[in-house]
Enzyme design. Sequence first.
Site, PDB file in Angstrom:
ATOM      1  N   HIS A 266      -5.736 -18.999 133.093  1.00 12.17           N
ATOM      2  CA  HIS A 266      -6.061 -20.143 132.263  1.00 12.17           C
ATOM      3  C   HIS A 266      -7.383 -19.966 131.501  1.00 12.17           C
ATOM      4  CE1 HIS A 266      -2.785 -21.913 134.371  1.00 12.17           C
ATOM      5  NE2 HIS A 266      -3.018 -23.145 133.960  1.00 12.17           N
TER       6      HIS A 266
ATOM      7  N   HIS B 141      19.378 -11.311 101.414  1.00 12.62           N
ATOM      8  CA  HIS B 141      20.397 -11.693 102.398  1.00 12.62           C
ATOM      9  C   HIS B 141      21.474 -12.526 101.714  1.00 12.62           C
ATOM     10  CE1 HIS B 141      16.721 -10.880 104.654  1.00 12.62           C
ATOM     11  NE2 HIS B 141      17.467 -10.648 105.715  1.00 12.62           N
TER      12      HIS B 141
ATOM     13  N   GLU C 236       4.518 -26.742 124.044  1.00 15.56           N
ATOM     14  CA  GLU C 236       3.411 -26.450 123.135  1.00 15.56           C
ATOM     15  C   GLU C 236       3.901 -25.964 121.773  1.00 15.56           C
ATOM     16  OE1 GLU C 236       1.976 -25.752 127.370  1.00 15.56           O
ATOM     17  OE2 GLU C 236       3.706 -25.114 126.165  1.00 15.56           O
TER      18      GLU C 236
ATOM     19  N   HIS D  67      24.846  -9.282 105.987  1.00 11.46           N
ATOM     20  CA  HIS D  67      23.756 -10.161 106.417  1.00 11.46           C
ATOM     21  C   HIS D  67      22.487  -9.925 105.619  1.00 11.46           C
ATOM     22  CE1 HIS D  67      20.521 -11.869 108.822  1.00 11.46           C
ATOM     23  NE2 HIS D  67      21.404 -12.505 109.568  1.00 11.46           N
TER      24      HIS D  67
END
Length: 670
Positions: free
Chosen positions: A479, A37, A417, A268
Amino acid sequence: MTALASIARRAEVGHAEMANAIRFLAIDAVEQAKSGHPGMPMGMADVATVLFSRFLKFDPTDPSWPDRDRFVLSAGHGSMLLYALLYLTGYEAMTIDQLKAFRQWGSKTPGHPEYGHTPGVETTTGPLGQGIGTAVGMALAERLMNARFGDDLVDHFTYVIAGDGCLMEGISQEAISLAGHLRLNRLIVLFDDNRISIDGATSLSCSDDQTARFEASGWDVCRIDGHDPQAIAAAIKQARANDRPSLIACRTLIGFGAPNRQGSEKVHGAPLGTEEVGKTRAALDWPYPPFEIPDMVLADWREIGARGRDARRAWLERSRQASNGTRSPFHDALNRKLPCAYAEAMTALKARFATERPKLATRQASQQVIDVIAEALPNLLGGSADLTHSNLTLAKMQAPVRPDQLDGSYIHYGIREHGMAAAMNGIALHGGFIPYGGTFLSFADYSRPAIRLAALMGIRVVHVMTHDSIGLGEDGPTHQPVEHLAALRAIPNLLVFRPADSVETAEAWDCALRAESSPSILCLSRQALPTFRDGATDNQVARGAYVVVEPALGRDVTLIATGSEVAIALEAAKLLAEAGVQAAVVSAPCFDLFRQQPRDYRATVLGSVPRVGVEAAVEGDWARWLGERGEFVGMTGFGASAPADVLYREFGITPAAVAAAATRVIQRSM
């Protein structure tokens, strides 16, 4: 060289030549590798030149001295920007031959920067957004260490180069929100604002005002021309004086200098090609062959690299002159080894558990472990993603970290999280703390990319993940983490623990804290479990699996279980004994460690008779341990909403079901 000669030489070597050295090393390395890149290094060379030449505190002769500034290339695909800088400033391991071997087997120049592989690389980056999330942890660790030990020992910045892709990833919002809340004023993000992604212009997919987003999160922000060295320097100088984290949006031209590619996604992620490289050399007046840096330019870069030596020596002198009451705790914090006081505290706690034989959820046992070890480990840094009172991760002695209370030892990460997991990586990489953080095991998927990078880097972070099975009960299948154990066990170099009682929980913590080169996950129960272990001092969890019950008359079957299901296997063994069947019971709290044991030990534990595996989760890799004759008792789908005992009965994870499976495997083996 005299000072006059040095000034005269600098008059001959300007900013453009210094920046072009970076550009063409990147161009040539990508061209030779036929992969890479080049666009980002070409576009951000001006920013990087100003940062390294005027501001960054570092010493190539000692890449890991504690008070260096941290530089994080969050846009890790532009790795040649960093490798070029490491070579130019004089890092011994980064030779011109390493640049020529870019992306090749065995080189120090892999496609994306890798911590521990290349000296001078502070963190592994590549998955976008991870770098900025990790940098927040580094900046937080710096402020926490500074609050404890003062400016003489801890006084540095964390700089990040991030691109549009880093800021599009959701983790970036978690990271910048936390950094803004805690007012991490030593964190400076240099945004490569080139408005290009792989598919094309960022306008194809994104209309965000990034500066407004950062400002709303409590950051100081500004926009500059990323090719104007004076504007870059002024912005960094201002950012260093802020009382908040800073975003400097650097408007750049991706592939700067390539006449037919600059400003386009074509530069890129692909080499420029021979013809375009030639035109770029002409456009930027760089008539030198590939990988050749003019002597005067290289000498100036090496002088920049040598500048940090005095800063490091001054820091070493300050550390020597610090009082013993400061110097000793500081070096203790940086020492990766655990102190004697810790081992004594852990031994005493295990003995208490074995004597009292409590019936506790392993999350409750874990809380008691944390209460004890926090006293013996001043560098233990806890936290939770807004589940403190469910994860039970807060020790009695721990004070919260707040913007105005940076000497605390417990972080309220909020419902972030992924950001928490990445920040813990940064804290561990920075040094000075052993980080742990809590959430539910079902939310491990939110954290997984950062957990994977921790495993790849080989760093010590501890994830406390509670509510580890259908045993959490009424909250239901959203859960109940039926597939998560199997998914996490698939990550190399990640220690996944599922302790079965209080003693095993203490031993799992001990293993996690002693694992200096691996992250760990403690999968802990919500429901209470009986203590079955005696007072043996050896850490049985460290073996990964071990025999709990060995029939005196020899084995007919081996029952292998983890966590809460060990108690079920023990009951099943009693049922089988009543029927005249001799069942051994094996607890397997960590298959990753069991896999590392000698072959003879594994054979002794597993035995030669048929085996039954028991775990309230999907089967995953259990077949490896059960063999062709084995049978698995566990989950085959998602859970349901009901009390835990009902769920175990309805899903057939009971002593009777395990005994029946044992009878079947014995009959099939006859």
